[in-house]
Design a protein around this motif. Structure first.
Motif, PDB file in Angstrom:
ATOM      1  N   ALA A   1      22.400 -48.161 -36.402  1.00  0.00           N
ATOM      2  CA  ALA A   1      23.864 -48.245 -36.391  1.00  0.00           C
ATOM      3  C   ALA A   1      24.405 -48.237 -34.963  1.00  0.00           C
ATOM      4  O   ALA A   1      25.364 -48.944 -34.645  1.00  0.00           O
ATOM      5  N   MET A  45      23.925 -51.674 -33.626  1.00  0.00           N
ATOM      6  CA  MET A  45      24.899 -52.571 -34.263  1.00  0.00           C
ATOM      7  C   MET A  45      26.288 -52.341 -33.678  1.00  0.00           C
ATOM      8  O   MET A  45      27.089 -53.266 -33.579  1.00  0.00           O
ATOM      9  N   GLY A  46      26.569 -51.100 -33.296  1.00  0.00           N
ATOM     10  CA  GLY A  46      27.865 -50.786 -32.690  1.00  0.00           C
ATOM     11  C   GLY A  46      28.046 -51.498 -31.352  1.00  0.00           C
ATOM     12  O   GLY A  46      29.119 -52.038 -31.068  1.00  0.00           O
ATOM     13  N   GLY A  70      28.382 -55.171 -32.353  1.00  0.00           N
ATOM     14  CA  GLY A  70      29.616 -55.400 -33.111  1.00  0.00           C
ATOM     15  C   GLY A  70      30.849 -55.335 -32.223  1.00  0.00           C
ATOM     16  O   GLY A  70      31.813 -56.072 -32.440  1.00  0.00           O
ATOM     17  N   GLY A  71      30.821 -54.463 -31.232  1.00  0.00           N
ATOM     18  CA  GLY A  71      31.945 -54.385 -30.294  1.00  0.00           C
ATOM     19  C   GLY A  71      32.170 -55.715 -29.593  1.00  0.00           C
ATOM     20  O   GLY A  71      33.314 -56.139 -29.380  1.00  0.00           O
ATOM     21  N   LYS A 117      33.421 -58.425 -32.204  1.00  0.00           N
ATOM     22  CA  LYS A 117      34.836 -58.250 -32.557  1.00  0.00           C
ATOM     23  C   LYS A 117      35.768 -58.431 -31.367  1.00  0.00           C
ATOM     24  O   LYS A 117      36.983 -58.408 -31.523  1.00  0.00           O
ATOM     25  N   PHE A 157      24.739 -62.210 -36.041  1.00  0.00           N
ATOM     26  CA  PHE A 157      25.147 -60.839 -36.377  1.00  0.00           C
ATOM     27  C   PHE A 157      25.474 -60.706 -37.869  1.00  0.00           C
ATOM     28  O   PHE A 157      25.076 -59.741 -38.509  1.00  0.00           O
ATOM     29  N   VAL A 194      22.654 -60.004 -40.357  1.00  0.00           N
ATOM     30  CA  VAL A 194      22.119 -58.639 -40.297  1.00  0.00           C
ATOM     31  C   VAL A 194      23.002 -57.709 -41.136  1.00  0.00           C
ATOM     32  O   VAL A 194      22.511 -56.904 -41.926  1.00  0.00           O
ATOM     33  N   GLY A 195      24.312 -57.864 -40.985  1.00  0.00           N
ATOM     34  CA  GLY A 195      25.229 -57.061 -41.805  1.00  0.00           C
ATOM     35  C   GLY A 195      25.012 -57.314 -43.285  1.00  0.00           C
ATOM     36  O   GLY A 195      25.013 -56.383 -44.095  1.00  0.00           O
ATOM     37  N   CYS A 237      21.966 -55.409 -44.398  1.00  0.00           N
ATOM     38  CA  CYS A 237      22.282 -53.977 -44.581  1.00  0.00           C
ATOM     39  C   CYS A 237      22.937 -53.774 -45.939  1.00  0.00           C
ATOM     40  O   CYS A 237      22.531 -52.927 -46.736  1.00  0.00           O
ATOM     41  N   GLY A 238      23.968 -54.575 -46.192  1.00  0.00           N
ATOM     42  CA  GLY A 238      24.763 -54.405 -47.412  1.00  0.00           C
ATOM     43  C   GLY A 238      23.966 -54.717 -48.663  1.00  0.00           C
ATOM     44  O   GLY A 238      24.106 -54.057 -49.688  1.00  0.00           O
ATOM     45  N   ASP A 239      23.102 -55.728 -48.560  1.00  0.00           N
ATOM     46  CA  ASP A 239      22.341 -56.157 -49.731  1.00  0.00           C
ATOM     47  C   ASP A 239      21.407 -55.044 -50.214  1.00  0.00           C
ATOM     48  O   ASP A 239      21.227 -54.832 -51.410  1.00  0.00           O
ATOM     49  N   HIS A 257      21.806 -51.691 -49.365  1.00  0.00           N
ATOM     50  CA  HIS A 257      22.628 -50.528 -49.754  1.00  0.00           C
ATOM     51  C   HIS A 257      23.243 -50.699 -51.139  1.00  0.00           C
ATOM     52  O   HIS A 257      23.437 -49.734 -51.863  1.00  0.00           O
ATOM     53  N   GLY A 271      27.411 -42.362 -50.064  1.00  0.00           N
ATOM     54  CA  GLY A 271      26.444 -41.786 -49.107  1.00  0.00           C
ATOM     55  C   GLY A 271      26.876 -42.062 -47.696  1.00  0.00           C
ATOM     56  O   GLY A 271      26.401 -41.521 -46.748  1.00  0.00           O
ATOM     57  N   PHE A 302      31.052 -52.934 -42.739  1.00  0.00           N
ATOM     58  CA  PHE A 302      30.711 -51.957 -41.706  1.00  0.00           C
ATOM     59  C   PHE A 302      31.819 -50.934 -41.496  1.00  0.00           C
ATOM     60  O   PHE A 302      32.986 -51.290 -41.331  1.00  0.00           O
ATOM     61  N   GLU A 336      31.459 -46.637 -37.556  1.00  0.00           N
ATOM     62  CA  GLU A 336      30.189 -46.145 -36.993  1.00  0.00           C
ATOM     63  C   GLU A 336      29.043 -47.101 -37.312  1.00  0.00           C
ATOM     64  O   GLU A 336      27.874 -46.777 -37.100  1.00  0.00           O
ATOM     65  N   TYR A 337      29.357 -48.251 -37.883  1.00  0.00           N
ATOM     66  CA  TYR A 337      28.339 -49.243 -38.240  1.00  0.00           C
ATOM     67  C   TYR A 337      27.350 -48.738 -39.269  1.00  0.00           C
ATOM     68  O   TYR A 337      26.202 -49.150 -39.318  1.00  0.00           O
ATOM     69  N   SER A 392      26.980 -49.061 -43.352  1.00  0.00           N
ATOM     70  CA  SER A 392      27.496 -50.149 -44.179  1.00  0.00           C
ATOM     71  C   SER A 392      27.628 -49.713 -45.635  1.00  0.00           C
ATOM     72  O   SER A 392      26.908 -48.830 -46.090  1.00  0.00           O
ATOM     73  N   ALA A 393      28.560 -50.351 -46.318  1.00  0.00           N
ATOM     74  CA  ALA A 393      28.929 -49.976 -47.687  1.00  0.00           C
ATOM     75  C   ALA A 393      27.715 -49.977 -48.598  1.00  0.00           C
ATOM     76  O   ALA A 393      26.832 -50.821 -48.478  1.00  0.00           O
ATOM     77  N   GLY A 394      27.691 -49.033 -49.540  1.00  0.00           N
ATOM     78  CA  GLY A 394      26.591 -48.956 -50.501  1.00  0.00           C
ATOM     79  C   GLY A 394      27.095 -48.982 -51.927  1.00  0.00           C
ATOM     80  O   GLY A 394      28.290 -48.866 -52.190  1.00  0.00           O
TER      81      GLY A 394
END
Lengths: 154, 289
Positions: free
Chosen positions: A41, A44-45, A48-49, A52, A135, A138-139, A142-144, A146, A154, B249, B252-253, B255-257
């Motif tokens: 994270a 990624m921060g 991501g900065g 964005k 980028f 990758v997000g 992560c989401g897939d 989670h 969580g 995101f 804090e990066y 990601s949604a769960g």
């Protein structure tokens, strides 16, 4: 009498809570898992900065973060996921039992993350547009993962 | 005797039939399927009616089947694909409007409020008209809907007459002087997005506790909590909230769960100004600690 019973119940509840904290199973493994997630994270921060537009694009800094992300996405973490270290069994984790269940594709999800991180590592130093294009996937990775394998809150 | 019983029940059902669309309500409205697609993503239809693992165009196959456990039993999302027999391919626009705005099926039965008509009841009729046209462009899937697994007394749908009388309220929750952006956000959050269905705690009968609007609460399985997204707990900037609804995101990066990751897959389809409007509205919700 009611007060005594209430007091006993509170004591029992507190006692249980304390025992839970002391005897948390798989504490090291779960801490390590969460540490790796935090480490990713942080990288990624940094990236991501720039994506964005909050921070000016810096090829060297982007490359460093993407290198670190790839490293943290290709560690052998198999020993960190023992059976029974799921969110039904241990309060401190958001890792759903589905990870260990029949038909789980957690391995494929991990591989997809590693591939997206590799593509980002190859692109990050090549300019802001290249970074932006790599980028997003990758997000999505992560989401897939989670979505299926982590509790919502969580 | 049995016939009299059935007739009596049918009579009661008819008597208890809630307000439904007036026949002339749709007069003069024309359908735009392209606009309907935007409504489809804003309303999150695919989150429940497509397969949970669906990706890309698979999200347009609304065959149902996802299971939702609750204190009242387990509900199974029905097939709302374009199949005439298994899905809603034979539905008129009025049928869809009655379902979404009044919680009534084409044959006059009450839907369980797991179908978020308590939120959709605030939706604009034009949006339903456009959505109907878009749904008609989606694939037909012949998979039959599975029955809900709901025990007595909750399997008596007539009981929902009472539930609706208590909790079906199409007034806005957040009122007062809202900017155009906040007003658009209110529409997206309170009506189509049906955010309150999870993020607002429910009472014993499953009604939303609007005095704790969006303040979070326990999940139906009791294993977790829906987060408080009022300004009393969610201190992200407006831009942070909009970004979360775009990429998933957090600032804090992380990601949604879970189901929220599915929600983000919907909100990611919206125009950026809609995500910004939702964020602007969330900043105007009464803070609850």
């Amino acid at each position: 009498m009611k007060k005594v019973i209430a007091g006993m119940m509170i004591a029992a509840a507190l006692g249980t809570g304390a025992a839970f904290a002391d005897d948390e199973p798989f504490e090291m493994q779960i801490d390590a898992r969460q540490g790796i997630m935090d480490y990713r994270a942080l990288q990624m921060g940094v990236l991501g900065g720039m994506v964005k537009g909050e921070v000016e694009y810096d090829a060297a800094a982007a490359q460093k973060a993407a290198d670190a992300l790839l490293a943290a996405s290709t560690l052998d973490a198999s020993m960190l996921w023992p059976a029974g270290s799921d969110s039904d069994a241990v309060m401190e984790t958001a890792a759903l039992p589905a990870i260990w269940a029949e038909g789980s594709d957690i391995g494929a999800k991990g591989k997809a993350m590693a591939e997206a991180a590799a593509a980002l590592q190859a692109a990050a130093g090549g300019g802001l547009d290249a970074l932006k294009a790599a980028f997003g996937p990758v997000g999505a990775a992560c989401g897939d993962c989670h979505k299926t394998y982590r509790k919502s809150d969580g | 005797m049995a016939i009299a019983g059935v007739a009596g029940a049918a009579g009661a059902l008819f008597a208890a039939r809630p307000e439904a669309l007036q026949p002339q309500a749709l007069d003069g409205l024309s359908a735009d399927p392209a606009r309907g697609e935007a409504v489809f993503w804003a309303a999150g239809c695919a989150s429940c009616h497509a397969d949970a693992d669906a990706k890309g165009d698979e999200k347009l196959v609304l065959a149902g089947g996802q299971r939702f456990a609750s204190a009242f039993g387990t509900f199974v999302a029905p097939n709302i694909s374009n199949d005439v027999d298994a899905g809603i391919g034979g539905w008129s626009t009025a049928d869809l409007a009655n379902a979404m705005l009044h919680g009534v099926s084409p044959d006059g039965a009450h839907y369980y409020p797991v179908f978020p008509y308590a939120s959709y009841s605030r939706a604009a009729l034009q949006d339903v008209v456009d959505l109907r046209a878009f749904l008609a462009t989606l694939p037909a899937d012949p998979t039959p809907s599975a029955p809900h697994e709901v025990g007595f007394p909750f399997n008596i749908r007539l009981g929902l007459t009472l539930w609706k009388a208590l909790y079906l309220d199409s007034d806005w929750v957040v009122t007062g002087d809202l900017s155009p952006e906040e007003t658009r956000g209110r529409y997206l959050v309170e009506a189509l997005g049906h955010c309150g269905e999870c993020h607002t705690p429910r009472g014993a009968l499953g009604g939303l506790q609007t005095d704790r609007w969006l303040a979070g609460g326990p999940t139906p399985d009791g294993k977790g909590r829906f987060p408080n997204i009022t300004p009393g707990a969610l201190d992200w900037s407006k831009a942070d909230i909009a970004e979360y609804l775009n990429s998933g995101f957090t600032p804090e990066y992380d990601s949604a769960g879970g189901h929220m990751a599915l929600v983000v897959e919907n909100t990611a389809h919206l125009p950026a100004e809609d995500r910004a409007a939702m964020a602007a509205y969330l900043k105007r919700v009464a803070p609850v600690k």
